[in-house]
Design a protein around this motif. Structure first.
Motif, short mmCIF file in Angstrom:
data_model
loop_
_atom_site.label_atom_id
_atom_site.label_comp_id
_atom_site.label_asym_id
_atom_site.label_seq_id
_atom_site.Cartn_x
_atom_site.Cartn_y
_atom_site.Cartn_z
N PHE A 112 -0.96 0.04 -8.64
CA PHE A 112 -0.51 0.72 -9.86
C PHE A 112 0.77 0.13 -10.43
CE2 PHE A 112 3.23 3.50 -9.81
CZ PHE A 112 3.68 3.32 -8.51
N LYS A 113 1.47 -0.68 -9.63
CA LYS A 113 2.71 -1.31 -10.09
C LYS A 113 2.48 -2.16 -11.34
CE LYS A 113 5.25 -0.22 -6.31
NZ LYS A 113 4.31 0.54 -5.47
N ASP A 146 3.65 -4.11 -2.74
CA ASP A 146 2.97 -4.16 -4.03
C ASP A 146 3.89 -4.53 -5.19
OD1 ASP A 146 0.45 -3.64 -3.03
OD2 ASP A 146 0.79 -1.47 -3.06
N GLY A 268 6.24 7.06 -2.50
CA GLY A 268 7.12 6.33 -1.61
C GLY A 268 8.54 6.42 -2.12
N ASN A 269 8.83 5.59 -3.12
CA ASN A 269 10.17 5.55 -3.70
C ASN A 269 10.39 6.62 -4.77
OD1 ASN A 269 12.58 4.28 -3.26
ND2 ASN A 269 12.00 2.34 -4.17
N PHE A 270 9.39 7.44 -5.00
CA PHE A 270 9.46 8.58 -5.92
C PHE A 270 9.49 8.18 -7.39
CE2 PHE A 270 10.88 12.84 -7.37
CZ PHE A 270 10.07 13.62 -6.57
N GLY A 271 9.07 6.94 -7.70
CA GLY A 271 9.08 6.50 -9.09
C GLY A 271 7.88 7.03 -9.86
N ASN A 272 6.71 6.90 -9.27
CA ASN A 272 5.48 7.33 -9.92
C ASN A 272 5.53 8.82 -10.22
OD1 ASN A 272 2.85 7.56 -10.79
ND2 ASN A 272 1.93 6.65 -8.97
N SER A 321 2.92 0.73 1.55
CA SER A 321 3.74 0.84 0.34
C SER A 321 4.44 2.20 0.26
CB SER A 321 2.88 0.64 -0.90
OG SER A 321 2.29 -0.63 -0.85
N THR A 424 -3.69 4.53 -6.33
CA THR A 424 -2.63 3.55 -6.57
C THR A 424 -2.96 2.13 -6.11
OG1 THR A 424 -1.58 4.38 -4.56
CG2 THR A 424 -0.71 5.17 -6.66
N ALA A 425 -4.01 1.95 -5.32
CA ALA A 425 -4.34 0.58 -4.91
C ALA A 425 -5.83 0.41 -4.71
CB ALA A 425 -3.60 0.19 -3.63
#
Ligand code: PLP
Length: 499
Positions: A112-113, A146, A268-272, A321, A424-425
């Motif tokens: 998804f990146k 990713d 993961g990093n809470f961006g999505n 990820s 997401t992948a």
């Protein structure tokens, strides 16, 4: 309306979108957030039936308001087209009656990146134009797998930009590694670092705060920026697909315009998921944002107790990820839970960095917007197997975490609301573990397992990785975290030689 940005750690900061894109991170260590977030509103009903590009333009115009219309059109049209994505509609919503799956992995790197990293280079170019910034951009990025490939691919051969990616040694999947080692482009570099993702991310942050380029005398020719999800040019484009998914769900008659929906987000990093929260704040009728983690379940505990505690074992999982214990973008949510108080946010983030723990008031209404759950390694495998058996639908380990969290949510709440699970992948990125989950041969190497998975499921290999074993592959270089600064400088030195 004009959107300016401030810092989560200093409300006196007042920057344009262009300035934030270039800086990445605020000098005080805080993250940039729109000053007027509560005033930005989109008419989601007007988006129904519109193209991905159309929705992207409306949303980006509001958040990048110092960009010209031409710049926004250029960025969106250059990014979201059939050269960069498998289908003309960019992302598809697969419908399974009570829920749908938004397949966000149809871009060039199969994660998804690509949604954000395909547009970020153009936003960066425009931001430089707006700031009359003539120096070369040096993009420095930590990746759990990713982001690295998507950033390398997005910035490949973009004029005036070099990109360097650091990833944890043995911390990414075989295919992710192969994707990075076969990267083309004169301006792309990748290195393995001994340590886990958090170590790598922390070391990258330190390079930023240490003003490395200035100290080493490169400040006049280059400036550092990041492709990590802390940059607003990563975060904001991710809001688009939440609106797009809603439009698709109305069109396929899963919901009526005006109905609430839920989203499940592998996190993961809470961006999505933060982009999902911004979608809700800007008017999309979202009931719950369901935060799915793997065994590194620091966020599950946070949403259930209000206490964020990273003092726990770090697990390498089959959903790599999401192997993260410090979710950078959470700071933007914490800022909201603290009623946008910069002092309180700084205090909590200070505690996180010194003691590895901080506490929010669990009774804050923002916690009601979220539900959180996690999947163990066994849960992930079981979920992949069950989903394939029941629906003949193949999912990757990250998406499996989301399915598991969704099932827990339904069991616990009996909520009937239509739900979109973000996928997401591509399962092919993690063929070996997916094969093992399906009870098939898991002794094959990365490439053989790709072809085996394709054969077993009769799903064609995505074009982006078909024949990857025949591409030119460079040697992997492994360094220690202490050597990361030196590595940056040596690339700048080499760049001078070339010039
Ligand atoms: C990056 C990534 C995630 C986590 O997304 P965040 O924005 O970091 O929370 C989940 N799944 C996959 C496949 C990813 O690449």
């Amino acid at each position: 309306m004009h959107t300016q940005y401030t810092s989560t750690r200093n409300n006196a900061v007042n920057y344009s979108a262009s300035q934030c894109v270039i800086k990445g991170l605020s000098d005080d260590g805080g993250l940039f957030v729109p000053c007027n977030l509560s005033e930005i509103k989109f008419d989601y009903k007007e988006f129904i039936g519109k193209s991905y590009g159309y929705i992207a333009k409306q949303i980006l115009k509001a958040f990048f308001s110092d960009f010209t219309n031409n710049q926004i059109e250029y960025a969106v049209d250059s990014a979201y087209n059939i050269n960069n994505f498998e289908t003309k509609e960019i992302f598809t919503l697969k419908n399974f009656s009570k829920y749908g799956v938004l397949e966000l992995f149809r871009g060039k790197t199969l994660a998804f990146k690509d949604a954000a990293l395909s547009v970020m280079p153009y936003l960066m170019q425009c931001a430089k134009e707006n700031m009359n910034e003539k120096r070369e951009t040096f993009i420095l990025t930590a990746t759990s797998g990713d982001t690295g490939k998507a950033a390398l691919e997005g910035f490949k051969d973009v004029e005036g930009i070099k990109i360097l990616v650091f990833y944890p040694y043995k911390g990414v999947s075989e295919l992710q590694l192969l994707q990075m080692l076969t990267q083309e482009g004169k301006n792309t570099y990748s290195f393995a670092v001994e340590g886990n993702f958090d170590d790598v991310q922390t070391a990258v942050k330190n390079i930023f705060t240490a003003s490395l380029l200035q100290k080493e005398g490169y400040g006049d020719k280059f400036f550092l920026s990041s492709a990590n999800s802390i940059n607003i040019s990563r975060l904001i484009p991710q809001i688009v697909y939440y609106y797009y998914a809603y439009s698709k769900a109305v069109l396929n008659e899963s919901i009526k315009a005006g109905d609430e929906i839920n989203f499940v987000v592998p996190t993961g990093n809470f961006g999505n998921i933060l982009a999902g929260y911004y979608a809700k704040k800007t008017g999309l009728p979202i009931k719950k944002l369901i935060c799915a983690s793997n065994k590194n379940n620091v966020l599950t505990d946070y949403f259930n107790t209000g206490c964020y505690n990273k003092n726990r074992p770090f697990y390498k999982t089959i959903a790599p990820s999401m192997d993260i214990l410090i979710s950078s973008n959470l700071e933007r949510l914490v800022y909201e839970t603290e009623a946008r108080c910069d002092k309180k946010t700084s205090e909590l983030m200070g505690q996180l960095s010194l003691q590895g723990i901080f506490e929010n008031n669990i009774h804050n209404h923002i916690f009601d917007d979220f539900y959180a759950d996690y999947a163990t390694e066994d849960d992930i495998k079981q979920t992949i197997k069950d989903t394939y058996k029941k629906n003949s639908y193949l999912i990757d380990p990250h998406t499996a975490c989301a399915f598991k969290a969704y099932n827990s949510y339904i069991t616990q709440t009996k909520d009937n609301t239509y739900t979109v699970i973000l996928s997401t992948a591509s399962p092919f990125k993690f063929s070996k573990d997916v094969l093992s989950a399906l009870g098939d041969d898991d002794s094959l190497d990365g490439i053989k397992s790709l072809y085996r998975l394709s054969e077993l499921t009769a799903i064609k290999l995505p074009k982006a990785i078909n024949g990857i074993e025949n591409r030119h592959k460079k040697e992997e270089t492994v360094i220690t975290p202490e050597k990361m600064s030196e590595t940056v400088i040596s690339i700048l030195k080499d760049g001078e030689k070339d010039a």
